[in-house]
Design a protein around this motif. Structure first.
Motif, PDB file in Angstrom:
ATOM      1  N   SER A   1      77.990 -47.763 -57.586  1.00 16.84           N
ATOM      2  CA  SER A   1      77.382 -48.473 -58.717  1.00 16.84           C
ATOM      3  C   SER A   1      78.427 -49.043 -59.658  1.00 16.84           C
ATOM      4  O   SER A   1      78.252 -50.131 -60.208  1.00 16.84           O
ATOM      5  CB  SER A   1      76.439 -47.536 -59.487  1.00 16.84           C
ATOM      6  OG  SER A   1      75.388 -47.098 -58.664  1.00 16.84           O
TER       7      SER A   1
ATOM      8  N   GLN B   1      80.505 -55.930 -65.508  1.00 20.28           N
ATOM      9  CA  GLN B   1      79.051 -56.051 -65.609  1.00 20.28           C
ATOM     10  C   GLN B   1      78.471 -54.814 -66.291  1.00 20.28           C
ATOM     11  O   GLN B   1      78.926 -53.695 -66.065  1.00 20.28           O
ATOM     12  CB  GLN B   1      78.435 -56.200 -64.215  1.00 20.28           C
ATOM     13  CG  GLN B   1      78.821 -57.488 -63.500  1.00 20.28           C
ATOM     14  CD  GLN B   1      78.205 -58.716 -64.161  1.00 20.28           C
ATOM     15  OE1 GLN B   1      77.055 -58.676 -64.617  1.00 20.28           O
ATOM     16  NE2 GLN B   1      78.961 -59.790 -64.243  1.00 20.28           N
TER      17      GLN B   1
ATOM     18  N   THR C   1      67.811 -50.843 -64.429  1.00 22.22           N
ATOM     19  CA  THR C   1      67.714 -52.296 -64.247  1.00 22.22           C
ATOM     20  C   THR C   1      66.378 -52.680 -63.633  1.00 22.22           C
ATOM     21  O   THR C   1      65.668 -53.556 -64.134  1.00 22.22           O
ATOM     22  CB  THR C   1      68.867 -52.803 -63.361  1.00 22.22           C
ATOM     23  OG1 THR C   1      70.112 -52.388 -63.932  1.00 22.22           O
ATOM     24  CG2 THR C   1      68.831 -54.315 -63.264  1.00 22.22           C
ATOM     25  N   GLU C   2      66.040 -52.017 -62.511  1.00 25.46           N
ATOM     26  CA  GLU C   2      64.762 -52.335 -61.851  1.00 25.46           C
ATOM     27  C   GLU C   2      63.588 -51.956 -62.738  1.00 25.46           C
ATOM     28  O   GLU C   2      62.579 -52.660 -62.789  1.00 25.46           O
ATOM     29  CB  GLU C   2      64.674 -51.610 -60.514  1.00 25.46           C
ATOM     30  CG  GLU C   2      65.633 -52.146 -59.459  1.00 25.46           C
ATOM     31  CD  GLU C   2      65.412 -51.494 -58.108  1.00 25.46           C
ATOM     32  OE1 GLU C   2      64.444 -50.716 -57.968  1.00 25.46           O
ATOM     33  OE2 GLU C   2      66.205 -51.758 -57.184  1.00 25.46           O
TER      34      GLU C   2
ATOM     35  N   ASP D   1      69.584 -45.671 -62.832  1.00 25.07           N
ATOM     36  CA  ASP D   1      69.699 -47.090 -63.175  1.00 25.07           C
ATOM     37  C   ASP D   1      68.345 -47.609 -63.639  1.00 25.07           C
ATOM     38  O   ASP D   1      67.339 -47.469 -62.946  1.00 25.07           O
ATOM     39  CB  ASP D   1      70.178 -47.877 -61.942  1.00 25.07           C
ATOM     40  CG  ASP D   1      70.623 -49.290 -62.293  1.00 25.07           C
ATOM     41  OD1 ASP D   1      69.998 -49.908 -63.181  1.00 25.07           O
ATOM     42  OD2 ASP D   1      71.584 -49.787 -61.690  1.00 25.07           O
TER      43      ASP D   1
ATOM     44  N   ARG E   1      74.866 -52.592 -67.289  1.00 23.40           N
ATOM     45  CA  ARG E   1      73.489 -52.379 -66.858  1.00 23.40           C
ATOM     46  C   ARG E   1      72.911 -51.184 -67.620  1.00 23.40           C
ATOM     47  O   ARG E   1      73.647 -50.239 -67.959  1.00 23.40           O
ATOM     48  CB  ARG E   1      73.410 -52.129 -65.349  1.00 23.40           C
ATOM     49  CG  ARG E   1      74.241 -50.967 -64.891  1.00 23.40           C
ATOM     50  CD  ARG E   1      74.473 -50.944 -63.388  1.00 23.40           C
ATOM     51  NE  ARG E   1      75.473 -49.956 -63.035  1.00 23.40           N
ATOM     52  CZ  ARG E   1      75.203 -48.671 -62.851  1.00 23.40           C
ATOM     53  NH1 ARG E   1      73.967 -48.232 -62.939  1.00 23.40           N
ATOM     54  NH2 ARG E   1      76.165 -47.822 -62.534  1.00 23.40           N
TER      55      ARG E   1
ATOM     56  N   VAL F   1      74.347 -47.741 -71.806  1.00 18.58           N
ATOM     57  CA  VAL F   1      74.771 -48.819 -70.900  1.00 18.58           C
ATOM     58  C   VAL F   1      75.992 -48.355 -70.123  1.00 18.58           C
ATOM     59  O   VAL F   1      76.877 -47.711 -70.690  1.00 18.58           O
ATOM     60  CB  VAL F   1      75.100 -50.102 -71.703  1.00 18.58           C
ATOM     61  CG1 VAL F   1      75.774 -51.133 -70.809  1.00 18.58           C
ATOM     62  CG2 VAL F   1      73.839 -50.689 -72.313  1.00 18.58           C
TER      63      VAL F   1
ATOM     64  N   ARG G   1      63.523 -51.875 -66.053  1.00 23.44           N
ATOM     65  CA  ARG G   1      63.385 -52.871 -67.115  1.00 23.44           C
ATOM     66  C   ARG G   1      62.797 -54.165 -66.565  1.00 23.44           C
ATOM     67  O   ARG G   1      61.937 -54.785 -67.190  1.00 23.44           O
ATOM     68  CB  ARG G   1      64.755 -53.144 -67.741  1.00 23.44           C
ATOM     69  CG  ARG G   1      65.337 -51.948 -68.485  1.00 23.44           C
ATOM     70  CD  ARG G   1      64.725 -51.794 -69.859  1.00 23.44           C
ATOM     71  NE  ARG G   1      65.135 -50.569 -70.511  1.00 23.44           N
ATOM     72  CZ  ARG G   1      66.286 -50.425 -71.169  1.00 23.44           C
ATOM     73  NH1 ARG G   1      67.121 -51.449 -71.263  1.00 23.44           N
ATOM     74  NH2 ARG G   1      66.582 -49.287 -71.745  1.00 23.44           N
ATOM     75  N   ALA G   2      63.302 -54.567 -65.360  1.00 27.49           N
ATOM     76  CA  ALA G   2      62.756 -55.781 -64.742  1.00 27.49           C
ATOM     77  C   ALA G   2      61.285 -55.589 -64.401  1.00 27.49           C
ATOM     78  O   ALA G   2      60.460 -56.485 -64.587  1.00 27.49           O
ATOM     79  CB  ALA G   2      63.555 -56.139 -63.492  1.00 27.49           C
TER      80      ALA G   2
END
Length: 733
Positions: free
Chosen positions: A299, A351, A379-380, A377, A353, A344, A382-383
């Motif tokens: 990651s 980068q 990211t997914e 993580d 995330r 974060v 939040r998306a």
């Protein structure tokens, strides 16, 4: 006397006469500190500064966790805080860590200082240095532990290899007691009992200890097996006691459990490496990673070696050292068992995330306390949350009502805005409601029976029509779907089909009207043909011609009706082409009146033409525009009174040219005025049948005018008549 100490204590403690001398003695011999209710140091004396190695400026405002050696478990401090927070004194021994990393022991008494409300406001700690006492205790315990541990311990003189000491375990193995050791060498042990080890052979042993005697190494450690095949660790160390001769200490340590633990650790690490979550382990004292799993390296983009030179602060740009230590301190002090927070992570390529961190404190007898961070993580997530919000907003914009409910307890999981509006429920309302709350006539058993085929997979979906509690017709489509983590759910889409039902009724009326209109001329034609066939020679010429005229008129009527139907379909599908040309509307309307004059004569109605402008030109298909005029003028004539007049007028309205057709007939009701241009709409089908026609004239006219870039509308008043107005773009502008 330390005047600062005296003033601070006097402000916190009610001192009696003569207490100053006691205070001075305490200051000289005891380690004293005062903390506030949150545990922050507000005062410390010189003895505290001296033993800790920290300056007073560093200590003030800090928590005692600064001195935590990691020896004591969180439960130890948790019990201490529970005692003093309850207003009771606490006593105990604590091992602390100096600034230079060395340890010292203090015997502590912590007394809560109560405020006017009876609650602790501050805490007074009086400590004495008991490091030497603890060392003596530890030394004594070491002797006892060496003598009683299951490991075999041998002590020999390095020059002669004569035995000095064997612990109880070793003595028992060889059937000896301490009186048997005089003059006994290490190699002699191989001839006693059934115990034998190659390392005890003198030549082999001297080779091993050579590197200890010449100072190349301080100890030698290697792994071997004992007589039973159990794994052991052999450790040989040259020890020089204070004011005494050097001697060799040999320890045979059974490492069966350690080997099993190592295998377990390898399996554990292999398991962690398969985890989709990132796992980090670090020590709270140096904030440096000592383990990271494969998901963490993948990651972040760092190698395992790179991460083991880093710590949490190197990958968390939003977290500073002070904030990180505050989180760790809550775990060390026992205030929390687990800390969960979002932050974060920054990877090697820069980068960033979003992640969720679950931090937990673990204890190990060898390495002390350490932190385990399990990172997920986000990211997914939040998306997914953003996509879910977008999807819900889209569903809320739909006119159809959407319901998602559980097929077992029928509890709602989601209702879009249209559904919420129907029942007047908010999101917090519908999550505690079931299908039964939507209608007092709800039959649960019948409903469960209907959806059982969906739940069992025997049926993909079903559609049925019913009525809502207000009596409106609705169409319900239901389908079952399975979602991981949520199980099977039913989605029901409810559409209001009132307009569709009205349209279907209009269509039925249209079909009925068209059937009637087509059947009438066909019946007339068939009757004429029957007469002509029955007596072809017996009819006089006048009657013969009259019958042919009737048949011809009905053929024309039938042809017009068929043409209306074909035109309506052709305009809707775009199959009719328009040939545009520049048309003089004044001349065009003269021709329109002449062409339709005979139709007016049929209803004894006269057409009058009027024009407010001398020059008026439009780009249009003259044949199609004449078709519009024929429809409007024939309608006006049909619904005018006998002997009446219809005005056809040309005028300008802003930048458009307008043609109006006005009759003084029965008029059209306000509610029907917007429907008369519909394809399957007839204001009064019985009246239309009496007057004749398919009812498509205005629908066709609207389509033609809009194809020409114009618009059409009407105004009407019951009993006074109707005006239909066409607007077309001026070709001169």
């Amino acid at each position: 006397m330390n005047t600062r100490l005296t003033s601070e204590l006097q402000s916190s403690i009610s001192l009696h006469a003569g207490a100053g001398e006691i205070l001075g003695a305490l200051d000289r011999h005891a380690i004293i500190s005062i903390t506030d209710r949150a545990g922050r140091i507000v005062f410390c004396n010189e003895k505290f500064v001296e033993i800790s190695g920290y300056s007073r400026d560093v200590l003030i405002g800090k928590n005692h966790n600064l001195l935590n050696s990691g020896l004591h478990r969180p439960e130890f401090f948790k019990e201490m805080w529970a005692t003093i927070a309850a207003g009771r004194n606490w006593e105990g021994d604590i091992r602390n860590r100096r600034k230079d990393g060395s340890h010292y022991w203090v015997r502590s008494t912590i007394a809560p200082l109560l405020g006017d409300d009876g609650r602790p406001e501050k805490y007074l700690s009086i400590r004495t240095d008991v490091t030497s006492i603890k060392k003596a205790e530890i030394a004594y315990q070491s002797i006892l532990s060496v003598d009683n541990i299951g490991n075999r311990v041998f002590v020999v003189w390095p020059e002669t290899l004569e035995l000095i000491f064997l612990n109880k375990t070793a003595l028992s193995d060889f059937g000896l007691d301490t009186n048997d050791l005089a003059g006994l060498k290490l190699s002699d042990l191989n001839r006693l009992g059934d115990y034998h080890h190659a390392v005890f052979e003198e030549e082999a042993f001297r080779k091993i200890i050579l590197q200890l005697l010449n100072g190349a190494q301080t100890k030698v450690t290697y792994e071997d097996t004992d007589k039973d095949g159990h794994p052991i660790e052999v450790r040989i160390e040259l020890v020089t006691p204070e004011n005494d001769r050097p001697r060799l200490v040999i320890v045979f340590r059974d490492i069966s459990e350690r080997k099993a633990a190592e295998r377990a650790i390898l399996r554990f690490k292999a398991t962690l490496n398969k985890s989709r979550n990132e796992v980090y382990m670090f020590r709270p004292d140096n904030l440096r990673f000592f383990y990271v799993n494969e998901e963490a390296t993948a990651s972040l983009g760092y190698s395992n070696e790179e991460l083991l030179e880093m710590g949490p602060l190197d990958i968390k740009p939003e977290l500073d050292r002070e904030s990180c230590l505050e989180i760790v301190d809550t775990l060390l002090s026992g205030q929390q068992s687990t800390a969960v927070f979002e932050t974060v992570h920054r990877s090697k390529d820069g980068q960033e995330r979003p992640v969720e961190v679950m931090l937990q404190l673990m204890q190990d007898d060898e390495i002390g306390p350490f932190c385990v961070a399990i990172v997920r993580d986000l990211t997914e997530k939040r998306a997914g949350e953003a996509e879910n919000r977008w999807l819900r907003s889209m569903l809320d914009l739909m006119l159809a009502e959407i319901y998602v409910y559980d097929p077992v307890d029928l509890r709602f999981h989601y209702i879009n805005y249209a559904g919420q509006k129907r029942f007047g429920w908010s999101e917090s309302d519908y999550t505690v409601r079931t299908m039964a709350d939507g209608s007092p006539q709800f039959d649960k058993e019948r409903h469960l029976k209907r959806i059982s085929a969906l739940v069992e997979g025997a049926q993909a979906s079903h559609v049925f029509e019913t009525k809502d509690p207000d009596g409106r017709p609705i169409e319900v489509t239901e389908q079952a779907f399975f979602v991981d983590g949520f199980g099977t759910k039913i989605v029901a889409i409810v559409r209001d089909i009132t307009e569709r039902k009205v349209a279907e009724k209009r269509k039925d009326e249209f079909v009925s009207t068209v059937s009637h209109e087509l059947r009438t001329p066909l019946t007339s034609i068939a009757a004429v043909l029957d007469l002509l066939r029955a007596s072809p020679a017996g009819l006089d010429p006048a009657k013969h011609n009259r019958l042919l005229a009737i048949a011809g008129k009905n053929c024309d009527l039938l042809l017009n009706q068929i043409n209306d139907i074909l035109d309506s379909v052709g305009l809707e599908t775009g199959q009719i082409e328009f040939g545009l040309e520049k048309i003089d509307l004044n001349s065009f309307l003269v021709e329109a009146v002449e062409i339709n004059e005979r139709f007016g004569d049929q209803y004894e109605v006269r057409f009058n033409r009027a024009s407010d402008i001398s020059q008026a030109y439009v780009m249009a298909d003259s044949r199609r525009l004449m078709q519009v005029m024929a429809n409007l003028m024939s309608n006006a004539a049909k619904f005018s009174k006998s002997g009446g007049e219809v005005e056809v007028r040309l005028f300008r309205e802003q930048d458009d040219l307008c043609i109006s057709v006005t009759d003084k007939g029965c008029g059209i009701a306000l509610d029907d005025q917007q429907r008369v241009f519909g394809r399957f709409t007839q204001v009064d089908s019985s009246d239309t049948r009496a007057k004749g026609g398919t009812g498509l004239g205005l629908s066709i006219s609207k389509s033609i005018v809009e194809k020409l870039g114009g618009s059409i509308g009407l105004t009407s008043e019951i009993g006074k008549g109707t005006t239909v107005k066409i607007k077309l773009p001026d070709a001169a502008t």
